[in-house]
Scaffold this active site. Structure first.
Site, PDB file in Angstrom:
ATOM      1  N   SER A   1       0.855   1.082  -2.356  1.00  0.00           N
ATOM      2  CA  SER A   1       2.033   1.364  -1.548  1.00  0.00           C
ATOM      3  C   SER A   1       3.243   0.775  -2.256  1.00  0.00           C
ATOM      4  CB  SER A   1       1.882   0.700  -0.174  1.00  0.00           C
ATOM      5  OG  SER A   1       3.130   0.605   0.462  1.00  0.00           O
TER       6      SER A   1
ATOM      7  N   HIS B   1       1.339   7.830  -6.315  1.00  0.00           N
ATOM      8  CA  HIS B   1       2.318   8.910  -6.543  1.00  0.00           C
ATOM      9  C   HIS B   1       1.975   9.675  -7.825  1.00  0.00           C
ATOM     10  CE1 HIS B   1       5.081   6.031  -4.278  1.00  0.00           C
ATOM     11  NE2 HIS B   1       5.142   7.129  -3.550  1.00  0.00           N
TER      12      HIS B   1
ATOM     13  N   LYS C   1      -2.709   8.434   2.792  1.00  0.00           N
ATOM     14  CA  LYS C   1      -2.417   7.122   3.378  1.00  0.00           C
ATOM     15  C   LYS C   1      -1.452   7.272   4.559  1.00  0.00           C
ATOM     16  CE  LYS C   1       0.244   3.993   1.379  1.00  0.00           C
ATOM     17  NZ  LYS C   1       1.249   3.618   2.420  1.00  0.00           N
TER      18      LYS C   1
END
Ligand code: PAF
Length: 278
Positions: A183, A35, A147
């Protein structure tokens, strides 16, 4: 860094930055380096960068998954502040959903394959919340990670079909040193699961090797199923070999950059996805 909870306030903040290029990074929080790389890229390419943090209930088809989704707002805001994000939009459920939407999105064949097939209603929820967020923030460019390859396809189709006036920027998957794709769900993995989790990336690399050697998709998938037989902790949901842009199944690797190998698997009850494009 501004932390804003209401639509009125974020719009007022962005109005005071009118004529600026607005970069937008929609997230559900539990931020990791992947992120943060999206935010960094947005900062390079825009005048103002806004990150939203909202765990969107309408995109969860499994209530337990929603309940277990990590919520770490304070930690997330600290990370964003450190890298110079300009504003965080962190609305409540009531702020985002004044009433429950009756509109339903249908993303065609994307609804019937992979995430669409195994998470019914998921892309409808993504489509609704992303449309709401685009309408609230009105970004110049929005940043998403590779992803979530199928989510990227859904959002590109949303932007095209509804004429959203913005550009979608897709950024590479960020991996741990051992290859595991970053993740938010990784924090739910046990120590044992973390040790074996890099096998996911290994299986993608194995598929890539076989396909580049000329092995067909069917036999490559068989090899991958055999690979996972040695690791009982995984419960493979799907392993697909597709064309990168249409996400339609292909029989053989064709040309550089056009093949995607895509996986979803449970590991000790945590659902992980990953993909490789070559
Ligand atoms: O990728 C995510 O984190 C979510 O699906 C998104 C795009 C923020 C919508 O809730």
């Amino acid at each position: 860094m501004k932390i804003i909870e209401t639509k009125i306030e974020i719009q007022a903040y962005l109005k005071s930055n009118s004529n600026s290029k607005i970069g937008f990074i929609p997230t559900m929080g539990a931020l990791h380096q992947g992120h943060l790389e999206l935010v960094k890229r947005s900062k390079e390419e825009n005048d103002v960068s806004v990150c939203s943090i909202f765990v969107n209930p309408t995109q969860f088809n499994n209530s337990e998954d929603l309940l277990k989704y990590p919520r770490t707002l304070e930690e997330d805001c600290n990370k964003l502040k450190e890298i110079g994000c300009d504003a965080v939009f962190a609305p409540s459920f009531e702020e985002m959903y004044v009433s429950m939407p009756t509109i339903k999105f249908d993303f065609g064949h994307l609804e019937h394959i992979m995430e669409g097939k195994f998470r019914p209603g998921h892309f409808n929820g993504v489509g609704i919340v992303v449309s709401k967020l685009f309408n609230i923030v009105k970004p110049t460019q929005a940043y998403f990670g590779q992803k979530d390859i199928q989510q990227v396809a859904v959002i590109k189709s949303l932007v095209k079909d509804l004429s959203f006036d913005l550009k979608i920027i897709v950024c590479d998957t960020i991996r741990e040193k051992n290859g595991l794709a970053m993740s938010s769900r990784n924090r739910r993995l046990s120590e044992n699961a973390k040790e074996i989790a890099p096998k996911i990336y290994e299986s993608l690399l194995l598929a890539k090797k076989l396909l580049l050697m000329g092995v067909n998709a069917e036999n490559t998938k068989l090899e991958i199923r055999n690979f996972y037989k040695s690791f009982q902790q995984f419960e493979l949901e799907y392993f697909e070999i597709t064309d990168y842009s249409s996400l339609e199944n292909i029989a053989f690797h064709k040309a550089e950059g056009q093949t995607a190998v895509i996986i979803a698997t449970y590991l000790d009850g945590v659902r992980l996805i990953d993909n490789l494009i070559f």
